[in-house]
Design an enzyme around this catalytic site. Sequence first.
Site, PDB file in Angstrom:
ATOM      1  N   GLY D 148       0.827  -1.198   0.000  1.00 13.15           N
ATOM      2  CA  GLY D 148       0.000   0.000   0.000  1.00 13.15           C
ATOM      3  C   GLY D 148       0.862   1.248   0.000  1.00 13.15           C
ATOM      4  O   GLY D 148       2.077   1.195   0.212  1.00 13.15           O
ATOM      5  N   CYS D 149       0.203   2.385  -0.221  1.00 14.43           N
ATOM      6  CA  CYS D 149       0.958   3.644  -0.332  1.00 14.43           C
ATOM      7  C   CYS D 149       1.590   4.038   0.993  1.00 14.43           C
ATOM      8  O   CYS D 149       2.791   4.307   1.065  1.00 14.43           O
ATOM      9  CB  CYS D 149       0.049   4.745  -0.864  1.00 14.43           C
ATOM     10  SG  CYS D 149      -1.506   4.953   0.030  1.00 14.43           S
TER      11      CYS D 149
END
Lengths: 353, 353, 353, 353
Positions: D148-149
């Site tokens: 994920g970011c």
Amino acid sequence: MIKVGIVGGTGYTGVELLRLLAQHPQVKLMAITSRKETGMPVAEMYPSLRGRVDLAFTDPASAPLAECDLVFFATPHGVAMAQAPELLAAGVKIIDLAADFRLKDTAEFERWYKMPHSCPHILAEAVYGLPEVNRDAIRKARVIGLPGCYPTSVQLGWLPVLDPKAVAAAGGDLVERTTLIADCKSGVSGAGRKAEVHTLLAEASDNFKAYGVTGHRHAPEIAQGLGAIAGKPVSLQFTPHLVPMIRGIHATLYARLTPAGARVDFQKLYEERFAGEPFVDVMPAGSTPETRSVRASNMVRIAVHRPAGSDLLIVLVVEDNLVKGASGQGVQVMNLMFGLPEDMGLTQLPVLP
Amino acid sequence: MIKVGIVGGTGYTGVELLRLLAQHPQVKLMAITSRKETGMPVAEMYPSLRGRVDLAFTDPASAPLAECDLVFFATPHGVAMAQAPELLAAGVKIIDLAADFRLKDTAEFERWYKMPHSCPHILAEAVYGLPEVNRDAIRKARVIGLPGCYPTSVQLGWLPVLDPKAVAAAGGDLVERTTLIADCKSGVSGAGRKAEVHTLLAEASDNFKAYGVTGHRHAPEIAQGLGAIAGKPVSLQFTPHLVPMIRGIHATLYARLTPAGARVDFQKLYEERFAGEPFVDVMPAGSTPETRSVRASNMVRIAVHRPAGSDLLIVLVVEDNLVKGASGQGVQVMNLMFGLPEDMGLTQLPVLP
Amino acid sequence: MIKVGIVGGTGYTGVELLRLLAQHPQVKLMAITSRKETGMPVAEMYPSLRGRVDLAFTDPASAPLAECDLVFFATPHGVAMAQAPELLAAGVKIIDLAADFRLKDTAEFERWYKMPHSCPHILAEAVYGLPEVNRDAIRKARVIGLPGCYPTSVQLGWLPVLDPKAVAAAGGDLVERTTLIADCKSGVSGAGRKAEVHTLLAEASDNFKAYGVTGHRHAPEIAQGLGAIAGKPVSLQFTPHLVPMIRGIHATLYARLTPAGARVDFQKLYEERFAGEPFVDVMPAGSTPETRSVRASNMVRIAVHRPAGSDLLIVLVVEDNLVKGASGQGVQVMNLMFGLPEDMGLTQLPVLP
Amino acid sequence: MIKVGIVGGTGYTGVELLRLLAQHPQVKLMAITSRKETGMPVAEMYPSLRGRVDLAFTDPASAPLAECDLVFFATPHGVAMAQAPELLAAGVKIIDLAADFRLKDTAEFERWYKMPHSCPHILAEAVYGLPEVNRDAIRKARVIGLPGCYPTSVQLGWLPVLDPKAVAAAGGDLVERTTLIADCKSGVSGAGRKAEVHTLLAEASDNFKAYGVTGHRHAPEIAQGLGAIAGKPVSLQFTPHLVPMIRGIHATLYARLTPAGARVDFQKLYEERFAGEPFVDVMPAGSTPETRSVRASNMVRIAVHRPAGSDLLIVLVVEDNLVKGASGQGVQVMNLMFGLPEDMGLTQLPVLP
């Protein structure tokens, strides 16, 4: 009517004072000074005030400040302390929005502001203008050092947990007083209306950064304020960040709970501590306050979180840095100093959206 | 490899040139000058270039500009014309991103830029660097006056309707040449990286305004360019506005159709005129181009509208003011001057979102 | 106290009405309806209203609207006309912020809003709620069709030049009535609080675009309004654009002067026409008004320009689309309808910065 | 040429993949699917790709995915795991940008994503696509769960201090592994291209707020990743905030130093750990990285701070959430899986301003 003067009215705290005072039913604006803009009508610089503020900027030397009941200093650091002795002698009260009367320790002041303090005796008398902490002293004060924008949010956020009454009730400190972390975020108006490259829209918008990570002038002010609240030394890490927005501060506060603290109902503690406060709103459990919910108003909103499986207390605080973080707090303090209802002229609702 | 120097690299057109040239396969950056920042590594001012641009700013006096094949001037008006004679004598070609070589009439130049023109003979030789109009002349030029950001968008937007071939084909002017209106909107990077109050984020964001309504330096440049295209005098109202965004220009162009013009298929006219142009995209009928659709790229997108029941032709043009409106156009022109593929180093796709 | 109800209070014009009415000294809020949010406290959706608005959204069916003196409709088009007959029969006055009572020609209404008009007889009675034009009629009205946001700015901008008195004084039309151009720019709150992709921050910020170039619902409303002012047909090109900001409309208006018009002193004409208007500020000659100068206030600011060597009249108008462009105008109209001072509850100063 | 398909290309990670892959010299785009937009040319939805991406969205059922060498899933959670078995059987490699192959513990997955995991055996085989940690495993992988970011920024920020080699060299843990705090801030594109009220420009701009304070899906992913790096359990407080900007993540990381840690030169440790990493830039001591310094690029920039008189280590990390936080990392991983230079197609310089 209170006769009010403003020294240094061209910056953001100055124009915000004008916005609020022009709507205050008990204030008569006597003068607003600016060395650089002498003669220019205020409404020419700030068209938002057209038809409502008829003053022109006057030279500080010729302004009728001694005839005022109260003078606000919305100036760079160092100006208020230079003029305070003469004004006080003339019976004029003073609210300084800069840092001249915030730090009680002149050595600290000189370290952070790079100038000697010219009137330590007045500093000794000055009251730190945070009504939720010093309301009674403010009522009687002649000189106010108004809190900085970040310090207001951080001190209000931790006030209930450091309050000696709460500590006594819990049988000891609720949180570790030496590992506090205040991760704070501010809109760019906090940097003032100075022409600087790093706050240009083309630099600061669509961008986010920290600054002053290892030292910011508001850190000693916060530590002093929290220590005064607790009656014991408090130390913290204060990390400010710049948000691409005009107004607003969001403080994200982290504290490690002690075993005594772990048993406390913090939602209840906060609601009770701030019950009756006209400008502090403790939000329901689970809330995440937004800065826009206080935009252009004097309100502070606070939410308290206790993440499961952790010994952390997380407090979220939002304020408008130009209102409760500066000029609005100044008007609130003025109301106290002159025996007016504390919220007079400060009841405008936040502007959302 | 083309040896390239940049004079005045601390502003937005300078850093944008660096971004593009550092990715250009046939360019060797020789020097970038700055009087104020001499000695500072470029990547310290612009961390986005860390690891990719190893130069430091050098003093203009000691920079090896005479050894370059080409020097870009990303400087205030007046600098390029002062240094041009010496560089040209040394066999160095010049692309000026400022206004020194734009206006052919020195009286006009002096009126708008408040300084005498120091080398009218070079001005006479200089080519206006708009490839879609002057491609062949650019190929042979030694000195280029690169178009301003607004003028690029406005001239491209009206190029097909003023083109003498189209006029001849229609049997007369397509539009009234003296009632043109260019209502233009620009992001704030167009104002450059100067510390000024009115482009601070706290001033310019959440705000919109016109400026220069009755006179802007780009107005005579646009009129000159359109007149050169048409081979006849053209006059227009040019109204610039400031948009709270970093990059992008949107030109909304209004022209009154003549009876001859009213019979023209403008969608077809535009598509044919720009067929084969690497950086002009005529969008499908009915489109409303967005500035972000060209963000950080050298593309211009154009849409043509003919409102029903009206004699108006409305043309919408978007460009990135720092790329096609300045530095990207400079690289495109450089490619032409040195016989390289016109789009070399300019094929990055727009950044959306 | 006026008993006021709001139908459809979850959108931006609804919350703005709440912000204004909660500060109005002569209003008692009776009910605010929302089919979707029935039961939710208003302050839960809009924390800015915490402690100041205690209502919860109620189901439209059970709300005590018939007991109100006045009901505002802040609803999609079509809702007000459905409920108007019953409310009027109960003696309740109506202000519709949507379009149901704007266009006098039901065919036009049906063409633009894609629904038949259900009560043409009420439409015939309805007054167009632009106080600067229809003040007396508003005072006596039972039903108000409140102007749209764009139409308010455009009509006020051209009111003085189309005014029959000015035309008579000049001996003929001042401007060409059929070649008017209104190039308008609006913040995104004008699109309402609907979840849509194109108004997401990641889509609309750092971006600028036109929309509705060849047909927008506000175009016939503006033409009708200008025609009513002039007493003659008026036609115009209306081009709206989307600005990456929350609030604000900037109208840039272009008109061709007639020979009669070319002799007029427009600065004087505008100042005289709007003298005494509480919410229209004609700025000094040469001004370029900013949208932020009216942010969160009911003021409109206007500047008039006559570029040298041109037959154009350029008028710049700024308003806050949610205040003078919608809810603030609604409160102004309410004050007129109920015999209150026209500016009651509307004197808050603009929020700048 | 690698034959590549994209499933679910209408969101921001999809269009960012298109932007990067269309510029990649070794990729042939075979298909991009969208159930909703079947038949629409990609360049109609994203005009930024006009002339460069000629595909139309195809129905997932009929897309030639089985003929691809690699398929990216830029879809909601749950889609990739449904299609993975069939594609793997056809010899197609998979990179999932959603969460299907991130959490190794299916119970954790089900708890946070509210759906059963349909192919635990593939999950067991899947490699977590963080090259700086798992480069060798990625080279041999058939299935990648892309981080994920937020997790990318937080894991890279703490990688050097948790690295067992550094721990061994210091003779014990450098930081307290159970009191870590990650105070993170993200631009709104992280929320995707879904029509939602809270990410409208009129809601999210000029505003700042925390969310998910007591539970966010990225928290278990980060804890798992840090635990894998350390080889020991790690726990942390993860507090995400929404910043009014399009792209960018800023992680402010706080860790308490152990006595062993207090003796470490962290600047040196970070520089050595990331030496040779193509996309991690350790900035000079004292730096405060800005998100715009990596805008639209695959770079991560990190700065390490040790405030005087404190036992804290503060690490600042910036990334572009859509590039290194999603699609760029996907391309980097693809390069590794197919034996290409790791930075191929990823060398575009950040866009600043």
